[in-house]
Write a protein that holds these residues in place. Structure first.
Motif, PDB file in Angstrom:
ATOM      1  N   LYS A 101      10.966  11.574  -0.648  1.00  0.00           N
ATOM      2  CA  LYS A 101      11.691  12.641  -0.522  1.00  0.00           C
ATOM      3  C   LYS A 101      12.481  12.978   0.672  1.00  0.00           C
ATOM      4  N   ASP A 102      11.540  12.760   1.676  1.00  0.00           N
ATOM      5  CA  ASP A 102      12.103  12.881   3.091  1.00  0.00           C
ATOM      6  C   ASP A 102      13.180  12.007   3.459  1.00  0.00           C
ATOM      7  N   LEU A 103      13.052  10.714   2.990  1.00  0.00           N
ATOM      8  CA  LEU A 103      13.934   9.691   3.356  1.00  0.00           C
ATOM      9  C   LEU A 103      15.367   9.901   2.855  1.00  0.00           C
ATOM     10  N   LEU A 104      15.301  10.179   1.427  1.00  0.00           N
ATOM     11  CA  LEU A 104      16.345  10.453   0.614  1.00  0.00           C
ATOM     12  C   LEU A 104      17.183  11.778   1.096  1.00  0.00           C
ATOM     13  N   THR A 105      16.552  12.758   1.408  1.00  0.00           N
ATOM     14  CA  THR A 105      17.250  13.880   1.839  1.00  0.00           C
ATOM     15  C   THR A 105      17.760  13.612   3.458  1.00  0.00           C
ATOM     16  N   MET A 106      16.958  12.958   3.953  1.00  0.00           N
ATOM     17  CA  MET A 106      17.594  12.553   5.634  1.00  0.00           C
ATOM     18  C   MET A 106      18.985  11.574   5.320  1.00  0.00           C
ATOM     19  N   ASN A 107      18.831  11.010   4.233  1.00  0.00           N
ATOM     20  CA  ASN A 107      19.961   9.841   4.114  1.00  0.00           C
ATOM     21  C   ASN A 107      21.248  10.747   3.741  1.00  0.00           C
ATOM     22  N   GLU A 108      20.908  11.595   2.783  1.00  0.00           N
ATOM     23  CA  GLU A 108      22.021  12.611   2.496  1.00  0.00           C
ATOM     24  C   GLU A 108      22.734  13.406   3.407  1.00  0.00           C
ATOM     25  N   GLU A 109      21.749  13.882   4.292  1.00  0.00           N
ATOM     26  CA  GLU A 109      22.343  14.517   5.731  1.00  0.00           C
ATOM     27  C   GLU A 109      23.079  13.830   6.419  1.00  0.00           C
ATOM     28  N   LEU A 110      22.546  12.540   6.748  1.00  0.00           N
ATOM     29  CA  LEU A 110      23.333  11.774   7.521  1.00  0.00           C
ATOM     30  C   LEU A 110      24.772  11.372   6.992  1.00  0.00           C
ATOM     31  N   LYS A 111      24.848  11.179   5.602  1.00  0.00           N
ATOM     32  CA  LYS A 111      26.062  10.704   5.106  1.00  0.00           C
ATOM     33  C   LYS A 111      26.975  12.136   5.102  1.00  0.00           C
ATOM     34  N   ARG A 112      26.387  13.338   4.833  1.00  0.00           N
ATOM     35  CA  ARG A 112      27.551  14.391   5.170  1.00  0.00           C
ATOM     36  C   ARG A 112      27.868  14.345   6.593  1.00  0.00           C
ATOM     37  N   ALA A 113      26.859  14.271   7.382  1.00  0.00           N
ATOM     38  CA  ALA A 113      27.118  14.382   9.005  1.00  0.00           C
ATOM     39  C   ALA A 113      28.501  13.301   9.228  1.00  0.00           C
ATOM     40  N   ARG A 114      28.115  12.049   8.921  1.00  0.00           N
ATOM     41  CA  ARG A 114      29.060  10.991   9.119  1.00  0.00           C
ATOM     42  C   ARG A 114      30.473  11.306   8.300  1.00  0.00           C
ATOM     43  N   LYS A 115      30.316  11.869   7.267  1.00  0.00           N
ATOM     44  CA  LYS A 115      31.748  12.205   6.796  1.00  0.00           C
ATOM     45  C   LYS A 115      32.403  13.287   7.308  1.00  0.00           C
ATOM     46  N   ALA A 116      31.781  14.270   7.694  1.00  0.00           N
ATOM     47  CA  ALA A 116      32.343  15.334   8.446  1.00  0.00           C
ATOM     48  C   ALA A 116      32.823  14.726   9.791  1.00  0.00           C
ATOM     49  N   PHE A 117      32.335  14.076  10.348  1.00  0.00           N
ATOM     50  CA  PHE A 117      32.523  13.437  11.773  1.00  0.00           C
ATOM     51  C   PHE A 117      33.806  12.880  11.598  1.00  0.00           C
ATOM     52  N   ASP A 118      33.952  11.939  10.499  1.00  0.00           N
ATOM     53  CA  ASP A 118      35.139  10.802  10.264  1.00  0.00           C
ATOM     54  C   ASP A 118      36.345  11.989  10.027  1.00  0.00           C
ATOM     55  N   GLU A 119      36.254  12.880   9.292  1.00  0.00           N
ATOM     56  CA  GLU A 119      37.352  13.658   8.829  1.00  0.00           C
ATOM     57  C   GLU A 119      37.658  14.562  10.119  1.00  0.00           C
ATOM     58  N   ALA A 120      36.641  14.777  11.014  1.00  0.00           N
ATOM     59  CA  ALA A 120      37.050  15.676  12.066  1.00  0.00           C
ATOM     60  C   ALA A 120      38.048  14.662  13.057  1.00  0.00           C
TER      61      ALA A 120
END
Lengths: 124, 207
Positions: A101-120
């Motif tokens: 559960k932790d790994l999958l949650t962290m992966n989702e957060e990282l993906k979201r952060a990366r996407k936000a960073f790329d869009e910025a």
């Protein structure tokens, strides 16, 4: 005859002693030797664990992954391995369940952060 | 379990003067707003009754009740928001406590312990090899999440075996490095506890 009844891990020892004689999983190239050594040290073993112990662990891990994969293929969507099946198989083991559960949650957060960073970056 | 550790932590921090409970502090901060909301409840009802009778002060009273109406709803919404915020704060609090504890613990490690901890955190199975292995078993491709989950579970599995083997080693009065006999005894024990999956044994139900 007696060999068949014994744990396959027993064959490992004979293999190493025999030096190159085929014995089930002894012939396959070692996939995880380096990583397993670091892992064993991290979990409490000596800084230089015995090669035979590392081999035994590698066989155990490969057997574990094989079993899990076969079980996951037989439940849920047949013939495919999906994350939900793995989570279902693991449900009784608290440590592994929490870890997945932790790994999958962290992966989702990282993906979201990366996407936000790329869009910025794209915007500026 | 986290709550228990938090309470232990509080006991050990008696005289440290650390801000241990932003939770109750937050409660006291919002208390005046709470009483405001509840205080408005009673005079509001009285005001509506009065507003229907009085004429001179009707306009101002209506405005008052109107404001109190919306403010009642607003305060109810505020209460709910505050409660969820408190719950999140409590969870953050637990996380914050955990993080603080970990930081203090890691800062007091010796060099050898630091090395071992770094290995513990950083070691991982190579994703490519795991993906190749799973795909060779299934015959079809698997998603990235499956590889992530499987590597994570395998690492926990290795940890369980190594910890059990260390227990066996210590029980037999021997020292690390671990020998194959420790590993095999650890596997035997884990199997009897059902922590090692084994689907090769054909179970005969009716004999």
């Amino acid at each position: 005859m007696a060999d068949e009844e014994e744990d396959p891990t027993f064959e490992e020892d004979n293999d190493d002693a025999g030096g190159g004689a085929d014995g089930g999983q002894g012939k396959r190239k070692r996939l995880f030797s380096k990583e397993l050594r670091c892992m064993m040290y991290g979990f409490g073993d000596d800084q230089n664990p015995y090669t035979e112990s590392v081999d035994i662990l590698e066989d155990l891990v490969i057997e574990f992954i094989t079993e899990m994969t076969h079980k996951a293929m037989s439940i849920g969507r047949q013939g495919r391995v999906q994350v939900e099946d793995i989570v279902f198989l693991i449900r009784k083991d608290p440590r592994k369940f929490a870890r997945v559960k932790d790994l999958l949650t962290m992966n989702e957060e990282l993906k979201r952060a990366r996407k936000a960073f790329d869009e910025a970056n794209y915007g500026s | 379990m986290a709550n228990h550790s938090v309470s232990l932590w509080r006991k050990t921090q008696m005289g440290s003067g650390m801000e241990m409970s932003p939770g109750p502090a937050a409660l006291t901060d919002t208390a005046p707003e709470d009483t405001n909301g509840e205080g408005n409840g009673d005079p509001e009802e009285a005001a509506t009754e009065d507003a229907t009778e009085l004429k001179g002060q009707e306009a101002s009273d209506l405005i008052e009740t109107g404001r109190e109406d919306s403010s009642l709803l607003a305060s109810a919404a505020k209460k709910m928001r505050i409660e969820t915020k408190e719950r999140k704060e409590k969870k953050h609090e637990v996380d914050e406590d955990e993080i603080q504890k970990m930081q203090i613990l890691v800062s007091s490690f010796s060099e050898e312990q630091l090395n071992r901890y770094e290995m513990y955190r950083r070691s991982a199975f190579p994703k490519a090899a795991i993906k190749r292995l799973i795909q060779s078993i299934t015959g079809t491709s698997v998603s990235q999440n499956v590889v992530i989950a499987m590597s994570g579970i395998s690492k926990v599995f290795v940890g369980e075996v190594v910890e059990e083997a260390l227990d066996v080693c210590e029980k037999w009065g021997e020292l690390p490095p671990l020998q194959p006999k420790h590993m095999r005894e650890a596997v035997r024990r884990l199997k009897s506890r059902g922590q090692i999956p084994n689907s090769k044994h054909k179970k005969i139900i009716f004999h």
